[in-house]
Design a protein around this motif. Structure first.
Motif, PDB file in Angstrom:
ATOM      1  N   TYR A 101      10.481  -5.832   8.150  1.00 29.28           N
ATOM      2  CA  TYR A 101      11.217  -6.805   7.348  1.00 29.28           C
ATOM      3  C   TYR A 101      10.414  -7.606   6.326  1.00 29.28           C
ATOM      4  O   TYR A 101      11.005  -8.197   5.416  1.00 29.28           O
ATOM      5  N   GLU A 102       9.102  -7.658   6.455  1.00 33.95           N
ATOM      6  CA  GLU A 102       8.336  -8.466   5.499  1.00 33.95           C
ATOM      7  C   GLU A 102       8.513  -7.949   4.076  1.00 33.95           C
ATOM      8  O   GLU A 102       8.684  -8.738   3.143  1.00 33.95           O
ATOM      9  N   GLY A 103       8.493  -6.638   3.905  1.00 37.17           N
ATOM     10  CA  GLY A 103       8.675  -6.049   2.578  1.00 37.17           C
ATOM     11  C   GLY A 103      10.045  -6.340   1.989  1.00 37.17           C
ATOM     12  O   GLY A 103      10.149  -6.844   0.866  1.00 37.17           O
ATOM     13  N   PRO A 104      11.140  -6.021   2.704  1.00 35.44           N
ATOM     14  CA  PRO A 104      12.458  -6.314   2.147  1.00 35.44           C
ATOM     15  C   PRO A 104      12.665  -7.777   1.786  1.00 35.44           C
ATOM     16  O   PRO A 104      13.246  -8.088   0.736  1.00 35.44           O
ATOM     17  N   HIS A 161       1.007  -4.706  13.536  1.00 36.62           N
ATOM     18  CA  HIS A 161      -0.165  -4.333  12.749  1.00 36.62           C
ATOM     19  C   HIS A 161      -0.921  -5.559  12.265  1.00 36.62           C
ATOM     20  O   HIS A 161      -0.322  -6.562  11.871  1.00 36.62           O
ATOM     21  N   LEU A 162      -2.234  -5.444  12.240  1.00 36.32           N
ATOM     22  CA  LEU A 162      -3.054  -6.378  11.487  1.00 36.32           C
ATOM     23  C   LEU A 162      -2.654  -6.234  10.017  1.00 36.32           C
ATOM     24  O   LEU A 162      -2.474  -5.111   9.541  1.00 36.32           O
ATOM     25  N   PRO A 163      -2.473  -7.342   9.280  1.00 33.34           N
ATOM     26  CA  PRO A 163      -2.049  -7.209   7.875  1.00 33.34           C
ATOM     27  C   PRO A 163      -3.061  -6.381   7.078  1.00 33.34           C
ATOM     28  O   PRO A 163      -4.207  -6.786   6.891  1.00 33.34           O
ATOM     29  N   THR A 164      -2.616  -5.221   6.627  1.00 31.69           N
ATOM     30  CA  THR A 164      -3.535  -4.229   6.061  1.00 31.69           C
ATOM     31  C   THR A 164      -2.880  -3.476   4.924  1.00 31.69           C
ATOM     32  O   THR A 164      -1.755  -2.981   5.058  1.00 31.69           O
ATOM     33  N   LEU A 165      -3.588  -3.357   3.809  1.00 29.41           N
ATOM     34  CA  LEU A 165      -3.159  -2.477   2.728  1.00 29.41           C
ATOM     35  C   LEU A 165      -3.736  -1.100   2.992  1.00 29.41           C
ATOM     36  O   LEU A 165      -4.933  -0.956   3.271  1.00 29.41           O
ATOM     37  N   LEU A 166      -2.888  -0.075   2.938  1.00 33.73           N
ATOM     38  CA  LEU A 166      -3.333   1.306   3.144  1.00 33.73           C
ATOM     39  C   LEU A 166      -3.621   1.934   1.789  1.00 33.73           C
ATOM     40  O   LEU A 166      -2.730   2.016   0.940  1.00 33.73           O
ATOM     41  N   THR A 196      10.200  -8.351  13.662  1.00 33.56           N
ATOM     42  CA  THR A 196      10.468  -9.691  13.132  1.00 33.56           C
ATOM     43  C   THR A 196       9.965  -9.771  11.689  1.00 33.56           C
ATOM     44  O   THR A 196       9.297  -8.862  11.200  1.00 33.56           O
ATOM     45  N   CYS A 197      10.271 -10.872  11.031  1.00 31.13           N
ATOM     46  CA  CYS A 197       9.678 -11.161   9.731  1.00 31.13           C
ATOM     47  C   CYS A 197       8.586 -12.197   9.960  1.00 31.13           C
ATOM     48  O   CYS A 197       8.860 -13.391  10.086  1.00 31.13           O
ATOM     49  N   ASN A 198       7.348 -11.724  10.040  1.00 30.20           N
ATOM     50  CA  ASN A 198       6.211 -12.593  10.335  1.00 30.20           C
ATOM     51  C   ASN A 198       5.880 -13.447   9.114  1.00 30.20           C
ATOM     52  O   ASN A 198       5.633 -12.917   8.033  1.00 30.20           O
ATOM     53  N   PRO A 199       5.889 -14.784   9.238  1.00 23.18           N
ATOM     54  CA  PRO A 199       5.670 -15.625   8.054  1.00 23.18           C
ATOM     55  C   PRO A 199       4.295 -15.439   7.428  1.00 23.18           C
ATOM     56  O   PRO A 199       4.152 -15.537   6.204  1.00 23.18           O
ATOM     57  N   ASP A 200       3.274 -15.170   8.255  1.00 21.17           N
ATOM     58  CA  ASP A 200       1.944 -14.943   7.699  1.00 21.17           C
ATOM     59  C   ASP A 200       1.897 -13.624   6.925  1.00 21.17           C
ATOM     60  O   ASP A 200       1.341 -13.550   5.826  1.00 21.17           O
ATOM     61  N   GLY A 201       2.487 -12.578   7.519  1.00 22.63           N
ATOM     62  CA  GLY A 201       2.536 -11.301   6.817  1.00 22.63           C
ATOM     63  C   GLY A 201       3.369 -11.387   5.556  1.00 22.63           C
ATOM     64  O   GLY A 201       3.004 -10.809   4.516  1.00 22.63           O
ATOM     65  N   LEU A 202       4.483 -12.103   5.610  1.00 23.62           N
ATOM     66  CA  LEU A 202       5.334 -12.264   4.434  1.00 23.62           C
ATOM     67  C   LEU A 202       4.572 -12.959   3.306  1.00 23.62           C
ATOM     68  O   LEU A 202       4.676 -12.555   2.142  1.00 23.62           O
ATOM     69  N   GLU A 206       4.072 -11.411  -0.419  1.00 24.06           N
ATOM     70  CA  GLU A 206       4.540 -12.101  -1.624  1.00 24.06           C
ATOM     71  C   GLU A 206       3.395 -12.335  -2.602  1.00 24.06           C
ATOM     72  O   GLU A 206       3.527 -12.072  -3.806  1.00 24.06           O
ATOM     73  N   ASP A 207       2.285 -12.842  -2.087  1.00 28.53           N
ATOM     74  CA  ASP A 207       1.126 -13.092  -2.937  1.00 28.53           C
ATOM     75  C   ASP A 207       0.588 -11.792  -3.524  1.00 28.53           C
ATOM     76  O   ASP A 207       0.273 -11.711  -4.713  1.00 28.53           O
ATOM     77  N   GLY A 208       0.517 -10.744  -2.678  1.00 27.55           N
ATOM     78  CA  GLY A 208      -0.022  -9.472  -3.133  1.00 27.55           C
ATOM     79  C   GLY A 208       0.817  -8.816  -4.212  1.00 27.55           C
ATOM     80  O   GLY A 208       0.290  -8.262  -5.180  1.00 27.55           O
ATOM     81  N   VAL A 209       2.144  -8.882  -4.064  1.00 25.22           N
ATOM     82  CA  VAL A 209       3.029  -8.304  -5.077  1.00 25.22           C
ATOM     83  C   VAL A 209       2.866  -9.029  -6.407  1.00 25.22           C
ATOM     84  O   VAL A 209       2.777  -8.401  -7.472  1.00 25.22           O
ATOM     85  N   GLU A 210       2.824 -10.360  -6.377  1.00 23.68           N
ATOM     86  CA  GLU A 210       2.633 -11.128  -7.611  1.00 23.68           C
ATOM     87  C   GLU A 210       1.301 -10.781  -8.268  1.00 23.68           C
ATOM     88  O   GLU A 210       1.219 -10.600  -9.491  1.00 23.68           O
ATOM     89  N   ARG A 211       0.260 -10.676  -7.467  1.00 24.52           N
ATOM     90  CA  ARG A 211      -1.069 -10.345  -7.996  1.00 24.52           C
ATOM     91  C   ARG A 211      -1.095  -8.927  -8.567  1.00 24.52           C
ATOM     92  O   ARG A 211      -1.717  -8.670  -9.606  1.00 24.52           O
ATOM     93  N   LEU A 212      -0.412  -7.977  -7.882  1.00 26.42           N
ATOM     94  CA  LEU A 212      -0.383  -6.599  -8.355  1.00 26.42           C
ATOM     95  C   LEU A 212       0.331  -6.502  -9.697  1.00 26.42           C
ATOM     96  O   LEU A 212      -0.126  -5.786 -10.605  1.00 26.42           O
ATOM     97  N   ILE A 213       1.459  -7.190  -9.851  1.00 28.67           N
ATOM     98  CA  ILE A 213       2.201  -7.177 -11.115  1.00 28.67           C
ATOM     99  C   ILE A 213       1.315  -7.664 -12.252  1.00 28.67           C
ATOM    100  O   ILE A 213       1.283  -7.061 -13.339  1.00 28.67           O
ATOM    101  N   ALA A 214       0.572  -8.728 -12.013  1.00 34.77           N
ATOM    102  CA  ALA A 214      -0.306  -9.271 -13.054  1.00 34.77           C
ATOM    103  C   ALA A 214      -1.492  -8.352 -13.315  1.00 34.77           C
ATOM    104  O   ALA A 214      -1.887  -8.129 -14.463  1.00 34.77           O
TER     105      ALA A 214
END
Length: 341
Positions: free
Chosen positions: A69-72, A159-164, A222-228, A232-240
């Motif tokens: 759910y963090e992604g959606p 999962h540990l918050p991880t970019l693959l 669940t929707c983990n607030p730390d993972g979310l 959110e931060d990563g998507v904004e940074r990636l767009i920029a």
């Protein structure tokens, strides 16, 4: 309705969104689905598109598995901000890609039991999940320069918050790829090894020559607030970082801890049915031979539990949610520090 343009591989999925039109649009992907309650029905998968002038196209997807759910949630929040964004390029956002699974809160589709991330390249005339995979591979990926598919552990894992990271085989694009990885800025980065698995979104992106990022940012259904927050931060940074926001400062690179899963020795599977007591926590550093946990027989509670041991050393990056296990269930997997090549 718009469709793909290939004579033979034209998708049966249609949409009321025009991917080539400037401006902000919302609409649906219409997956044909004739069944007892709806002879001429379809599954409506919501999406949003923002396009302005020329520039790169970023495809953002969540809900590949329906219990993550963090992604959606992050992508729905992004859609609400999209009309105010001043971009140069195109954003295509699909928060719930396998929509039947997403609405059912399950890893796989309740309609055809399809695991979308094991369905590529899909099939034009297949089941709904196969048709979605086919549309992604033949329509959405050809439109994109970069794709980001957001995951979590779902109900059965955490999962540990991880970019693959899936570095492209074309080494000329390595520098750009790692710039995007560092731009996203996840705390951990794990180099993915498909090990010959060609049914995943990542494999489809590789076949299409697209730069692909994925990530695991929580679990337990669940929707983990730390993972979310990381997503959110990563998507904004990636767009920029990708240059979609002209005049917007490009974020400083933020490399994460780089790790790699080293084959079977980094996985621990249940050898028998029982109740598993872990002897580790997510993020722990563990060693080869160390006790991983104990397996109890609930039908014979007087029996001594079976000790299970790690077969490799590394960081615990993924743990099982459910204590009850069956033979073959993954209990934990590890990753080790590595360097970029």
């Amino acid at each position: 309705m718009t469709t793909a343009t290939s004579h033979i591989t034209t998708s049966r999925i249609t949409t009321d969104v025009d991917f080539e039109r400037d401006g902000f649009q919302t609409g649906t992907l219409r997956v044909p689905h004739s069944h007892d309650r709806s002879a001429y029905g379809h599954i409506a998968i919501p999406l949003a598109v923002l396009k302005a002038g020329s520039g790169p196209t970023l495809l953002l997807t969540g809900g590949n598995h329906g219990d993550e759910y963090e992604g959606p949630v992050a992508l729905m929040k992004l859609i609400n901000r999209m009309p105010a964004l001043r971009i140069a390029g195109r954003l295509i956002v699909v928060p719930g890609l396998n929509f039947p699974a997403y609405m059912n809160g399950s890893r796989t589709s309740p309609i055809d039991k399809g695991n979308l991330n094991r369905m590529f390249p899909g099939a034009r005339d297949g089941t709904p999940t196969q048709m979605i995979a086919h549309y992604v591979e033949t329509v959405l990926l050809p439109l994109a320069d970069v794709a980001l598919d957001l995951h979590a552990g779902g109900a059965s894992m955490n999962h540990l918050p991880t970019l693959l990271a899936s570095p492209p085989p074309d080494r000329d694009r390595h520098a750009l790829y790692w710039r995007l990885v560092d731009g996203f800025g996840a705390p951990h980065v794990m180099v993915a090894d498909l090990l010959g698995e060609d049914r995943t979104f990542a494999a489809a992106a590789e076949r299409r020559g697209k730069l692909f990022l994925c990530g695991e940012f929580g679990g337990f259904g669940t929707c983990n607030p730390d993972g979310l927050a990381i997503v959110e931060d990563g998507v904004e940074r990636l767009i920029a970082t990708l240059g979609l926001l002209p005049g917007h400062p490009v974020p400083d690179p933020r490399p994460g801890r780089l790790m790699r899963v080293e084959g079977a020795r980094h996985y621990l599977f249940a050898p028998a049915p029982g109740l598993f007591e872990p002897a580790f926590r997510l993020g722990d550093e563990v060693a080869d031979g160390q006790i991983a946990g104990r397996l109890y027989d609930p039908h014979a509670p007087w029996r001594e539990p079976v000790d299970l041991r790690f077969r490799g050393s590394g960081v615990v990056v993924c743990v099982r949610s459910f204590a009850h296990v069956q033979p073959g269930d993954c209990l934990v997997h590890l990753a080790s520090d590595t360097v970029r090549t």
